[in-house]
Design an enzyme around this catalytic site. Sequence first.
Site, PDB file in Angstrom:
ATOM      1  N   ASP A 185      -9.815  35.214  32.525  1.00 60.70           N
ATOM      2  CA  ASP A 185      -9.282  36.558  32.757  1.00 60.70           C
ATOM      3  C   ASP A 185     -10.373  37.245  33.563  1.00 60.70           C
ATOM      4  O   ASP A 185     -11.421  37.604  33.017  1.00 60.70           O
ATOM      5  CB  ASP A 185      -9.065  37.275  31.417  1.00 60.70           C
ATOM      6  CG  ASP A 185      -8.459  38.641  31.633  1.00 60.70           C
ATOM      7  OD1 ASP A 185      -8.937  39.357  32.542  1.00 60.70           O
ATOM      8  OD2 ASP A 185      -7.533  39.006  30.905  1.00 60.70           O
ATOM      9  N   HIS A 186     -10.151  37.405  34.864  1.00 58.36           N
ATOM     10  CA  HIS A 186     -11.292  37.795  35.723  1.00 58.36           C
ATOM     11  C   HIS A 186     -11.845  39.180  35.378  1.00 58.36           C
ATOM     12  O   HIS A 186     -12.974  39.486  35.703  1.00 58.36           O
ATOM     13  CB  HIS A 186     -10.946  37.643  37.209  1.00 58.36           C
ATOM     14  CG  HIS A 186     -10.138  38.761  37.787  1.00 58.36           C
ATOM     15  ND1 HIS A 186      -8.774  38.823  37.667  1.00 58.36           N
ATOM     16  CD2 HIS A 186     -10.495  39.861  38.484  1.00 58.36           C
ATOM     17  CE1 HIS A 186      -8.343  39.918  38.276  1.00 58.36           C
ATOM     18  NE2 HIS A 186      -9.370  40.571  38.779  1.00 58.36           N
ATOM     19  N   HIS A 248      -5.443  41.479  31.273  1.00 61.79           N
ATOM     20  CA  HIS A 248      -6.558  42.363  31.603  1.00 61.79           C
ATOM     21  C   HIS A 248      -6.617  43.591  30.689  1.00 61.79           C
ATOM     22  O   HIS A 248      -7.661  43.923  30.141  1.00 61.79           O
ATOM     23  CB  HIS A 248      -6.468  42.851  33.050  1.00 61.79           C
ATOM     24  CG  HIS A 248      -6.312  41.744  34.053  1.00 61.79           C
ATOM     25  ND1 HIS A 248      -6.932  40.527  33.914  1.00 61.79           N
ATOM     26  CD2 HIS A 248      -5.618  41.682  35.212  1.00 61.79           C
ATOM     27  CE1 HIS A 248      -6.626  39.773  34.959  1.00 61.79           C
ATOM     28  NE2 HIS A 248      -5.823  40.443  35.748  1.00 61.79           N
TER      29      HIS A 248
HETATM   30  C1  BG6 Z   1      -4.480  39.946  39.138  1.00 60.60           C
HETATM   31  C2  BG6 Z   1      -3.022  40.276  39.305  1.00 60.60           C
HETATM   32  O1  BG6 Z   1      -4.708  39.273  37.938  1.00 60.60           O
HETATM   33  O2  BG6 Z   1      -5.242  41.127  39.156  1.00 60.60           O
HETATM   34  C3  BG6 Z   1      -2.788  41.059  40.581  1.00 60.60           C
HETATM   35  O3  BG6 Z   1      -2.258  39.087  39.322  1.00 60.60           O
HETATM   36  C4  BG6 Z   1      -3.684  42.258  40.634  1.00 60.60           C
HETATM   37  O4  BG6 Z   1      -1.426  41.447  40.697  1.00 60.60           O
HETATM   38  C5  BG6 Z   1      -5.128  41.862  40.354  1.00 60.60           C
HETATM   39  O5  BG6 Z   1      -3.572  42.823  41.933  1.00 60.60           O
HETATM   40  C6  BG6 Z   1      -6.005  43.087  40.226  1.00 60.60           C
HETATM   41  O6  BG6 Z   1      -7.336  42.680  40.149  1.00 60.60           O
HETATM   42  P1  BG6 Z   1      -8.514  43.662  40.538  1.00 60.60           P
HETATM   43  O7  BG6 Z   1      -9.751  42.909  40.225  1.00 60.60           O
HETATM   44  O8  BG6 Z   1      -8.333  44.007  41.982  1.00 60.60           O
HETATM   45  O9  BG6 Z   1      -8.299  44.876  39.671  1.00 60.60           O
END
Ligand code: BG6
Length: 504
Positions: A185-186, A248
């Site tokens: 989960d980045h 997230h």
């Molecule tokens: C991803 C989603 O996990 O996270 C995307 O699949 C989204 O739809 C993205 O745009 C948002 O990531 P960040 O790091 O730009 O907030």
Amino acid sequence: MQNHKRPPASLLFIFGGSGDLNFRKLSPALYNLFIDEWMPEKFDIVGIGRTAFTDDAYRAKLLDGINQFSRRKEEKNGKWVAFSQHISYLQMDAENEEEYKNIAEIVKTKEQQYGEHPNVIFYMAVAPQLVPDIAKKLGPLNICADTKCTRIVVEKPFGHDLQSAHELNKLLMSMFDEEQIYRIDHYLGKETVQNILALRFANALFEPIWNRNYIDHVQITAAETVGVEGRGGYYETSGALRDMVQNHILQLVCMIGMETPVSFDANEIRNKKVDVLNAIRKISSEEVHSYAVRGQYSDGWMKGEKVPGYRQEKSVSADSNIDTFAAVKFYIDNWRWQDVPFYVRTGKRLHDKTTIINIQFKPAPHYAFPAEAAETWRPNRLTISVQPEMDIRLRFQAKRPGQSMTLNPVDMIFSYKDAYDGNEPEAYETLLLDVMEGNATLFMRSDQVEAAWKIIMPILDAWESRPPVDFPNYAPDSWGPEDAEALIARDGKNWITLPPLHQE
Ligand code: BG6
């Protein structure tokens, strides 16, 4: 020369090696780790894909990605030539079991070359529906049986619903031990998100007031200005609730809501987080409308530019009922949080790109100042800006200078940009390094993923069984549908948006 211990020898296979995730995120992250001397002394990266590339053409493609998307571009660093020697490409049809033997061959060759058995990491940068099949074919190679060194990295979405996530867990765990499975989960790799743990547990100040006695409510907003960006095909099977809330946002709820860990052991942190998920009140099907709001953007204007509605995006059905916005009110039923609402919202094509967490404290119990002094009196608030601003602001009352006793709210601010050189590692750098080092603290355990699905299933089911009557229901460049304002206004509160600290 950096003074740190590098990870052990590692061999990375990236399934989806010619795809967008590798191009935009993984290769730039590995390159930055290389520049910072965090890559192992001995390592190789093998991109795997169906498209034909020579090694040189593949490297050129990745360099292009680095120059476009890396926080540090090649021209300034000049480390590309050395880094690219570690990259190769394996053209392969991932559906053909025979071809997996090539992977086993590469492992054997590298093992001889390194003079030791490396970590073998299989990164699934592919469409989610391909993961089970690839995993099944990796099993018989017997590389996976080595629990000490072999790891599989699985991107989100992990499953499509509770049942499919459970089945995927079962399948992966029939071949890998839990310690070998890294569910990414980045958001958990973001500096500001990791800093929530430091803020809460490295300071004595907050813990005594971090509960229902002092906190009125919590808000989490993860807003994006972009639309679905050509990912309509994927998004049609997902929607905002699945794409952002299940993973997230619930992870952010866990970071704010978790009890104090005894240590920073991966399982200890994850135990404390899963306790939060298990304590989140289940929303019954009849209650969904008073706890959750969905939305979909129409066509309109975004910062002076005409943009299509969701239903007009590529690969999206003209009568799609997919949510591009979701807002939910959660309760955590435990001693710390009983009756403290956690309001969360996320959406595409909103007014700002911003992810912020607001901890709204209760008003002071007694106003000792004369009424006119307190006209602008506001309760304390702690704001954690995750992105693009990276800061923490504490709002408190101050006396306005002058002869009269007038109070007004001011902010005490810690800004990453001002305090540090502003070159923080990207989330994927942190997470890839953790995989090579074998540290699973920032990754999702099987029970966490399933607990998160359990929370959102009643909403998903209710939404699926009752198609929306008002889609599209919000304009681009807005803050989502009116119902989202009503969700929080009913409780006498409103969504908080903050002005950016640094105007470009
Ligand atoms: C991803 C989603 O996990 O996270 C995307 O699949 C989204 O739809 C993205 O745009 C948002 O990531 P960040 O790091 O730009 O907030």
